[in-house]
Design an enzyme around this catalytic site. Structure first.
Site: not given
Lengths: 196, 293
Positions: B23, B80, B152, B164, B234-235
Site C-alpha cells: 500500500d 481500491k 489496519g 487455515r 498495508g499499514s
C-alpha cells in the site's frame, strides 16, 4: 533433462508443469548452488524489476553468466526476456546482459492492453497460443540473433545460440511445444558437452 | 487478438506470485516500495490503520493519487473501489489502473451485490474469509483472491484463520464423493462446476494472497507457509519506524520463507513495527472482515 526454473518470484509452478509435460524434469531454483546440477534454466515471467533486484541480492547475476558460459541453455519469458537482454530501452543498466538485443518494457501499454493471440513460430509447425501480459518487445537484435516470430512486425520470439526469449507466456497455456523446443536445445547442448 | 480474457486477467496475478504488494499513499512511497522489490503497489489516500483512525465513510482515492503513482513506477499499480460500487471501478479502469481491489477496507456501497467483474477488461482482486466467499467472488469474475484478515490492526491472527479455513475446506471438498459435492455446493452457496474444479485440482482456480495484519517479515513468511501465493502489506510498511528496511525485509522473507537464518538476519534492527490492535478490543462494527459475504 533437468531444467531449473528461477524461483525468486513469478510464474514458477507453471513452467515446472510445462517442462514436465514436455518430458523433462522441472526444479525450482532459489540458490546459486542449485544451478550446478542443471541442463538448462528458465527465467520466468513476473516483475522484471523485482526479479532483477533479487538476482543481484543473491548472487544470481554472476552465477547465471557462468552457467551461460558453459553453453547451457537459458530461456527467458516476458520478465525473463528483459533479464536476459543486453540493453533495456530508457534504462542505463540491464541485468544479465547475455543476449545481444535491446528490449522495451511494457511495450504494449498497461494491463488493460494485455491480450492473447495465435503466433507462427519458426521451427514449430502449427501456430502457438501466446498470452501477452504487460509484455516487453525486442526492438533491435544483432545479426547473430535468429528471429523466430513477430507480431505486427515486431519481434516477440528470438534465439541466439543457447539463449531463447519470448515476450509472451507459453507457460500459461496447455501447449508445451515451446518448452519441448527448449528441452531439445538442452539435449543438444548436453550432447555437444559430452563430445568435448 | 483478444483483450480482457480470463487467462489474461488471471495471468497477471500469476506473475505476482511469490511477491509482495504494498500500500502506498503517494509517489515517494511508491518509489520506496519499488526499490525494495515490491511486485505491485496499491495506490490509496489512506492506509487501513489511518482509515480506522479517521472513521467516517472511506471511498475510492482521489484520482491524482493513482495518476502520480502510475507516473513514477514501472511495476503494476492497483487501486481500491468500494464493494458493489460499479462507478468507482469504472473510473479506476478509465484511469488505467492495472488491477482493482473490490475492498472491504473501504465502506461498502452495496450490502447485497458485489460488482459483476466479468464485465470489465481490468482484472479484480477480492477478499475472502472462507471457501464459499472465495468461489462466489471467482464466479463474479475475480481473477485473484486474498484473505481479508483484519486490516489496519498489524495483527496476523485473522489472516491465519482465513487461510487455515480455506485450505481446510479445500481438503474436505477433495475427499467428498461426486454425489456429495452437489449438497456441499448448496451448503457453501457456490456453483457446482467451480466446486467440482476444486475437488479435482485440490486448489483454488486463481491465485490467493495473504492480506490484513501482515506487519513483520515473520508474518509474511508464516502466511507463505500456510499456502499463500504472495503477500499484501498495508499499514505494516509505512506505519513502521523505517519503511525502507521493513519493505525490503518483508520482500526477502517472502521469497525465502523457509530460510529461518535469513529471516532472522533480515529481522534485525528494523526499528519499531506498526503499532498493533488486539482484535478482541475492536467493536463488531469496526471489524472490516465482516463486510462482504
Amino acid at each position: 533433462m533437468k531444467i531449473g526454473v528461477l524461483a525468486l518470484q513469478g510464474a514458477v509452478a507453471e513452467h515446472i508443469r510445462s517442462i514436465e509435460a514436455a518430458g523433462g524434469e522441472g526444479i525450482a531454483v532459489k540458490r546459486t548452488e542449485e544451478l550446478q546440477e542443471l541442463d538448462g534454466l528458465i527465467i520466468p515471467g513476473g516483475e522484471s524489476t523485482t526479479i532483477g533486484k533479487l538476482m543481484r541480492r543473491y548472487g544470481f547475476i554472476e552465477a547465471v553468466r557462468e552457467f551461460s558460459k558453459q553453453g547451457k541453455p537459458i530461456f527467458g519469458t516476458c520478465a525473463g526476456l528483459i533479464v536476459l537482454a543486453e540493453r533495456i530501452e530508457g534504462q542505463e543498466d540491464a541485468h544479465l546482459q547475455l543476449m545481444d538485443m535491446t528490449v522495451a518494457r511494457n511495450a504494449f501499454g498497461r494491463q488493460q492492453e494485455s491480450f492473447e493471440t495465435d503466433l507462427d513460430i519458426k521451427g514449430i509447425n502449427e501456430p502457438v497460443r501466446a498470452v501477452f501480459i504487460r509484455a516487453p518487445l525486442i526492438k533491435e537484435v544483432s545479426p547473430s540473433v535468429d528471429i523466430l516470430s513477430t507480431y505486427n512486425g515486431e519481434i516477440v520470439t528470438a534465439r541466439q545460440g543457447h539463449l531463447l526469449a519470448s515476450s509472451y507466456h507459453p507457460e500459461l497455456t496447455d501447449d508445451y511445444r515451446l518448452h519441448a523446443y527448449f528441452l531439445d536445445m538442452a539435449k543438444e547442448a548436453a550432447a555437444a558437452g559430452a563430445k568435448e | 487478438m483478444e483483450t480482457g480474457t480470463s487467462r489474461v486477467k488471471r495471468g497477471m496475478a500469476e506473475m505476482q506470485k511469490g511477491g509482495v504488494i504494498m500500500d502506498v499513499m503517494n509517489a515517494e512511497q511508491a518509489k520506496i516500495a519499488e526499490a525494495a522489490g515490491a511486485t505491485a503497489v496499491m495506490a490509496l489516500e489512506r492506509v487501513p490503520s489511518d482509515i480506522r483512525a479517521a472513521g467516517g465513510v472511506a471511498r475510492m482515492a482521489d484520482p491524482t493519487v493513482l495518476e502520480e503513482v502510475m507516473k513514477v513506477v514501472s511495476i503494476p499499480v492497483m487501486a481500491k473501489a468500494r464493494i458493489g460500487h460499479y462507478v468507482e471501478a469504472r473510473v479506476l479502469e478509465a484511469l488505467g489502473a492495472d488491477y482493482i481491489d473490490e475492498s472491504e477496507v473501504l465502506t461498502p456501497a452495496d450490502e447485497v451485490f458485489h460488482i459483476s467483474k466479468r464485465d470489465f477488461t481490468v482484472p479484480f482482486v477480492c477478499g475472502a474469509k472462507d471457501l464459499g466467499e472465495a468461489l462466489r467472488r471467482i464466479q463474479e469474475g475475480a481473477a485473484m483472491l486474498r484473505t481479508k484478515g483484519e486490516p489496519g490492526t498489524g495483527n496476523i491472527v485473522e489472516a491465519v484463520r482465513h487461510m487455515r479455513l480455506i485450505t481446510g475446506q479445500i481438503r474436505k471438498v477433495q475427499n467428498l464423493s461426486k454425489d456429495e459435492l452437489y449438497h456441499e455446493a448448496k451448503n457453501l452457496g457456490v456453483p457446482y462446476d467451480l466446486l467440482l474444479n476444486v475437488h479435482e485440482t485440490g486448489k483454488l482456480p486463481v491465485v490467493n494472497f495473504a492480506a490484513g495484519g501482515v506487519a513483520t517479515p515473520s508474518d509474511a513468511a508464516l502466511m507463505m507457509h500456510l499456502g499463500a501465493d504472495g503477500v499484501f502489506v498495508g499499514s505494516g510498511i509505512f506505519k513502521s519506524e523505517y519503511p525502507e528496511r521493513f519493505a525490503r525485509a518483508i520482500v526477502e522473507a517472502t521469497t525465502h520463507y523457509t530460510d529461518y537464518k535469513l529471516i532472522a538476519e533480515v529481522s534485525k534492527n528494523l526499528g519499531t513495527p506498526m503499532k498493533g490492535i488486539e482484535i478482541s478490543k475492536l467493536a463488531p462494527s469496526e471489524r472490516m472482515q465482516d463486510r462482504g459475504f
